[in-house]
Design an enzyme around this catalytic site. Structure first.
Site, PDB file in Angstrom:
ATOM      1  N   LEU A   1      50.520  37.725  40.567  1.00 47.63           N
ATOM      2  CA  LEU A   1      50.875  38.067  41.943  1.00 47.63           C
ATOM      3  C   LEU A   1      49.595  38.307  42.711  1.00 47.63           C
ATOM      4  O   LEU A   1      48.731  39.074  42.279  1.00 47.63           O
ATOM      5  CB  LEU A   1      51.763  39.322  41.988  1.00 47.63           C
ATOM      6  CG  LEU A   1      52.133  39.837  43.383  1.00 47.63           C
ATOM      7  CD1 LEU A   1      52.957  38.791  44.146  1.00 47.63           C
ATOM      8  CD2 LEU A   1      52.923  41.140  43.271  1.00 47.63           C
TER       9      LEU A   1
ATOM     10  N   VAL B   1      47.128  40.523  38.401  1.00 50.13           N
ATOM     11  CA  VAL B   1      46.905  40.568  39.838  1.00 50.13           C
ATOM     12  C   VAL B   1      45.836  39.541  40.184  1.00 50.13           C
ATOM     13  O   VAL B   1      44.758  39.534  39.583  1.00 50.13           O
ATOM     14  CB  VAL B   1      46.477  41.971  40.291  1.00 50.13           C
ATOM     15  CG1 VAL B   1      46.271  42.002  41.803  1.00 50.13           C
ATOM     16  CG2 VAL B   1      47.511  43.011  39.873  1.00 50.13           C
ATOM     17  N   LYS B   2      46.152  38.680  41.153  1.00 50.46           N
ATOM     18  CA  LYS B   2      45.202  37.631  41.547  1.00 50.46           C
ATOM     19  C   LYS B   2      44.230  38.158  42.588  1.00 50.46           C
ATOM     20  O   LYS B   2      44.637  38.669  43.628  1.00 50.46           O
ATOM     21  CB  LYS B   2      45.945  36.421  42.098  1.00 50.46           C
ATOM     22  CG  LYS B   2      46.696  35.644  41.047  1.00 50.46           C
ATOM     23  CD  LYS B   2      47.456  34.466  41.642  1.00 50.46           C
ATOM     24  CE  LYS B   2      46.569  33.306  41.976  1.00 50.46           C
ATOM     25  NZ  LYS B   2      47.346  32.113  42.414  1.00 50.46           N
ATOM     26  N   VAL B   3      42.949  38.008  42.292  1.00 54.29           N
ATOM     27  CA  VAL B   3      41.866  38.447  43.183  1.00 54.29           C
ATOM     28  C   VAL B   3      40.927  37.265  43.386  1.00 54.29           C
ATOM     29  O   VAL B   3      40.528  36.622  42.414  1.00 54.29           O
ATOM     30  CB  VAL B   3      41.095  39.638  42.578  1.00 54.29           C
ATOM     31  CG1 VAL B   3      39.888  39.994  43.433  1.00 54.29           C
ATOM     32  CG2 VAL B   3      42.015  40.845  42.421  1.00 54.29           C
TER      33      VAL B   3
END
Length: 946
Positions: free
Chosen positions: A108, A139-141
């Site tokens: 996400l 978590v997409k960064v």
């Protein structure tokens, strides 16, 4: 064997780059896990936009979410997305458990808007991690320069991270370093590194799309077979060399120390693996990048193709020498892969933000549909040239993230001066919702003590908002009547005095600065009146102050033992203060349910929020129309309001004029001008119709329809009921701020308002010292009327006037009115129905005779409103100031001057500043018989225009 399942035997995980509610609910995701060995899912805003914005899968979920309470589009999207991510994570949880956390992840993304903000990225990633509450979440960064420190910090907290938007090998090495350092940080803090996972998403096909285009451009100029052979090979070569780097990065003593604690290497994930060039094999970017400790996230079409005819074999370490040759040959050709990858990151950030805009726009539209009558609507019919300008402005605001910049208090949106410190009105509704209990207690006390009237004494932003409440809602059952006095005219004061019983009246003195002349002297007058009625000891509890902390009014209120002092926020200017205590205290005192009012208003606040793209943002839409119209010469916003909303225009006058009218620029609001046929209007108008759905006016409906048919720009705002009045306060505040940015001014200062105050103060000070105002001599007297002006204007009139008469000079003055001008009647007389009707007739004659916009302002209240634009805005106004002799004056307790002297000083000070600013101005002095004087003026103007 199924080629997808064969990937696992070669050390590569097959992930799906897609997620949708129905896809999960119908068991399709689970079937991919079972049948194809799928072990992960990635998502992004573009994927969610397709899922949420197209189709009905999410409508019931949105309805259910909104049934529990309204949410902003951003919050609503997040609720939906988190539900989907949780559901997908639960489907993949058996994979996660079976592989002891090596795989089975769902990704996400943090908001793409935060790609260049380290701290904000960290905060959002932490929040999403907690909200989803699944161990197999990633978590997409983004792997931007701002993202790198965020990656280390988040890994250091034990949060799984999917690093996205990687194109360059050098950046990938930095990302791997951030991951390793984060694991070391986590280990030092006592964390279990064996439960932390990460992938580095290396984008593939986008590189070839750009490189191939540049190769084709060079081949057009000069054929080169060796260069042509590089097409379709650069992206794969780049990826293979990145993989080779990974084998070195996750080796050696430093990594072995982490490996001993259970750490897992950060796997390279091949993203953007759908083939964009139809000339290439549709599974090219899967087949050529298969190897140990890698992931390939495929869009559904690519996954279907690979299942059908893909060939699974270990290819990632094949042809490394050839890969080096490909990149070397590319560099020698003059094509810079470094520049391409740098540009692709920037482009990727922009594209992801664009996708987020599309996603949030889709959610905003669905939300508006589902809210239905809970949200006031708006539509616009604009001429093609204005419509194009507005669309251009909206796209500029979208592409540059300007609505987010507005909410972030970015002063560079306007002039880069002090705008940032005047923007707390953006959050005031939420702040005041937390203070409703105090207002309810206050209102209960007002009822308990039996007050029959509430008389508010204030000016400008302190009075116009409360007046809208009083006029729109009317007297509430069992509650006191709210009256608003914002005049120094003796007759006006006497009229209000006659309407109240001081023994049963609560007086609200409203002044932000506490030093404004009018509320101070009105307080003195009515405090003396209350003292006479109830005694000195009991007068204080009949008074309430609304002021900013530390003001002179606070000192006065404390000294006179006022019932209560309510404090405003110094960071909210007067004209933006209606939704603060300055508007809510009098509204509560008159018996309105402040909680319900603020709840209804909050719906518009959310609709105008930072997470609502401009094209779906009601405030930005209106602001773009107003600003775009002004820049195109349509700088007269003509307000047409249903009878039940008739007083809203007075508040809008101040908001628009005082905010935008400065530096020779601005928008002139035209309120209460009767509707005429299309032929009486020029091309300088924008019409805004505030239509009350529960009380429309048929004549207004047909009049606006005729104007629209004639090609005039018409904006229609549907106010569902008066309960939604607060939504318009906020919509117009946002719109005015946006229009100010388009025009290029600071919409939060009022540099020309103080000028007339200074002149007034000089005159009243002189009266205090000398007992009289400076003498003045009319340049003409006749027909019971005296004319005054400054030498420049008198000379201009003498040069044109054919005869030294009232009609001659008025005709000369009106001859100066040209296309695009407006005529303003500035009346320092009692604001009553008789006078209003007379001025309405006069303005209508002027409008029809001269084909120009007309304004009417009663002094001194307009000085705190439209007066700013009249003095500092465009020099397109022609002014008729109307004054009179007071039949009966009133003293100001504690001062030697009277209210009549103050009003005369205000009129003279106002005129002096108009003259200093080079305005076309004429003062008409009527004497003591105001009605007769207005009749004479009306008759003369009719003769002139005949």
């Amino acid at each position: 064997m199924n080629p997808l399942k064969a990937l696992a035997d070669l050390g590569q995980a097959a992930w799906l780059d897609f997620v949708a509610r129905g896809f999960i609910a119908e068991g399709k995701l689970k079937r991919l896990v079972v049948d194809d060995g799928l072990t992960g899912v990635t998502s992004n805003p573009a994927i969610f936009e397709k899922a949420i914005g197209h189709g009905a899968d999410y409508e019931s979920a949105m309805k259910a979410a909104l049934a529990k309470g309204d949410r902003s589009p951003g919050d609503l999207y997040e609720v939906l997305a988190i539900d989907d991510i949780r559901a997908a994570a639960d489907v993949l949880r058996p994979v996660y458990d079976a592989q002891s956390g090596r795989d089975g992840y769902v990704s996400l993304e943090v908001s793409p808007y935060l790609a260049l903000q380290t701290d904000a990225t960290i905060a959002e990633a932490e929040r999403l991690w907690k909200a989803v509450d699944r161990p197999n979440l990633m978590v997409k960064v983004p792997g931007t320069s701002a993202g790198l420190p965020a990656i280390r910090r988040l890994i250091g907290q034990g949060i799984n991270i999917n690093v996205t938007l990687l194109f360059a090998q050098s950046v990938y090495r930095d990302v791997a370093e951030a991951y390793i350092a984060g694991l070391e940080d986590f280990a030092k803090s006592g964390g279990d590194v064996s439960r932390v996972a990460s992938v580095a998403s290396f984008f593939v096909s986008r590189i070839d799309a750009v490189v191939d285009k540049q190769i084709d451009e060079r081949l057009k100029a000069k054929p080169d077979g060796e260069l042509a052979a590089l097409k379709g090979k650069v992206a794969i070569a780049n990826a293979k060399l990145a993989y080779r780097d990974s084998t070195h990065l996750f080796a050696g003593k430093r990594w072995e120390a982490l490996l001993a604690k259970g750490a897992r290497p950060q796997r390279l994930l091949w993203a953007s693996t759908g083939t964009k060039n139809p000339a290439y094999r549709d599974v090219l970017y899967v087949e050529e990048l298969i190897g140990k400790d890698t992931v390939n996230t495929m869009p559904p079409a690519t996954m279907d193709a690979f299942r059908d005819h893909g060939k699974a074999r270990a290819t990632i370490q094949e042809g490394l020498d050839e890969a080096e040759h490909v990149l070397d040959r590319l560099a020698k050709s003059g094509i810079s892969l470094d520049k391409i990858t740098t540009d692709l990151v920037e482009d990727g950030v922009r594209l992801f933000a664009d996708a987020a805009d599309q996603l949030l726009g889709a959610v905003a539209r669905k939300r508006a549909e589902l809210l239905g009558p809970r949200l006031n609507g708006m539509s616009a019919a604009l001429p093609p040239e204005l419509d194009g300008a507005v669309k251009t402005a909206l796209e500029d605001w979208r592409s540059d993230g300007k609505i987010r910049r507005l909410w972030a208090r970015d002063a560079s949106l306007w002039t880069g001066h002090d705008e940032a410190k005047w923007l707390d009105w953006l959050d005031i509704v939420d702040a005041e919702r937390h203070g409703v209990a105090e207002l309810r207690d206050f209102a209960a006390g007002v009822l308990k003590d039996g007050f029959t009237h509430v008389l508010l004494l204030g000016m400008g932003g302190s009075s116009l908002g409360p007046e809208v409440f009083a006029e729109t809602f009317g007297r509430q059952p069992g509650a006191p009547e709210l009256l608003v006095l914002d005049s120094t005219d003796p007759a006006q004061i006497r009229t209000f005095e006659a309407r109240i019983d001081p023994k049963k009246t609560l007086f609200i003195v409203a002044s932000k600065s506490g030093s404004t002349l009018e509320p101070n002297i009105l307080k003195q007058y009515f405090f003396a009146l209350a003292t006479d009625a109830v005694g000195a000891a009991k007068a204080g509890p009949h008074f309430v102050a609304i002021t900013d902390p530390g003001s002179k009014m606070q000192q006065v209120a404390e000294a006179d033992r006022f019932r209560k002092i309510f404090f405003g926020k110094p960071s909210i200017g007067g004209r933006y203060s209606v939704l603060s205590r300055f508007g809510l205290v009098p509204a509560a005192a008159m018996g309105l349910d402040i909680g319900r009012f603020l709840d209804a208003t909050a719906t518009m606040v959310r609709s105008c929020g930072a997470d609502v793209p401009p094209a779906e943002n009601p405030g930005v839409q209106l602001g773009a129309i107003m600003g775009g119209a002004a820049l195109a010469g349509r700088d007269k916003v003509t307000i047409v309001a249903s009878p039940g909303l008739h007083d809203l225009g007075a508040w809008l006058e101040q908001l628009i004029a005082e905010s935008t009218g400065k530096q020779g620029k601005g928008i002139i609001p035209v309120d209460l001008e009767p509707l005429g046929p299309p032929a009486v209007y020029g091309k300088d108008r924008l019409f805004v119709y505030l239509r009350l759905d529960t009380g429309p006016d048929a004549a207004q409906d047909s009049g606006l329809a005729a104007l629209q048919d004639a090609g005039q720009p018409v904006v229609r705002i549907a106010v569902r009921t008066i309960a939604e009045l607060g939504q318009e306060f906020f919509r117009w505040e946002i719109a005015t701020a946006v229009a100010g940015a388009l025009i290029g001014i600071n919409p939060f200062d009022q540099p020309d308002v103080e000028a007339s105050k200074i002149k007034t103060r000089e005159l009243t000070d002189r009266y205090e010292k000398e007992g009289k105002l400076p003498p003045e001599t009319p340049f003409f007297e006749g027909d019971g009327i005296a004319l005054f002006s400054d030498p420049r204007n008198v000379a201009a009139l003498d040069a044109v006037s054919k005869t030294p008469s009232l009609a001659g000079y008025l005709a000369a003055h009106l001859s100066r009115v040209g296309p695009g001008d407006y005529v303003a009647l500035l009346a320092y007389i009692e604001r009553n129905k008789l006078h209003q009707d007379a001025l309405r007739r006069i303005r209508t004659m002027l409008r029809d005779g001269k084909r120009v916009a007309t304004c009417v302002g009663f002094g001194p209240r307009f000085l705190h409103s439209t007066g700013q634009a009249y003095k500092g805005g465009p020099n397109s106004g022609v002014f008729l100031q109307i004054t009179c002799e007071d039949a009966t004056d009133l003293p100001v307790p504690g001062q030697s001057y009277t209210f009549g002297i103050v009003e005369a000083a205000q009129a003279r000070g106002d005129f002096e500043v108009l003259a200093e600013r080079g305005r076309r101005a004429l003062r008409i002095h009527l004497g003591t018989h105001v009605a007769a004087g207005l009749t004479q003026l009306e008759t003369t103007i009719r003769q002139i225009l005949a």
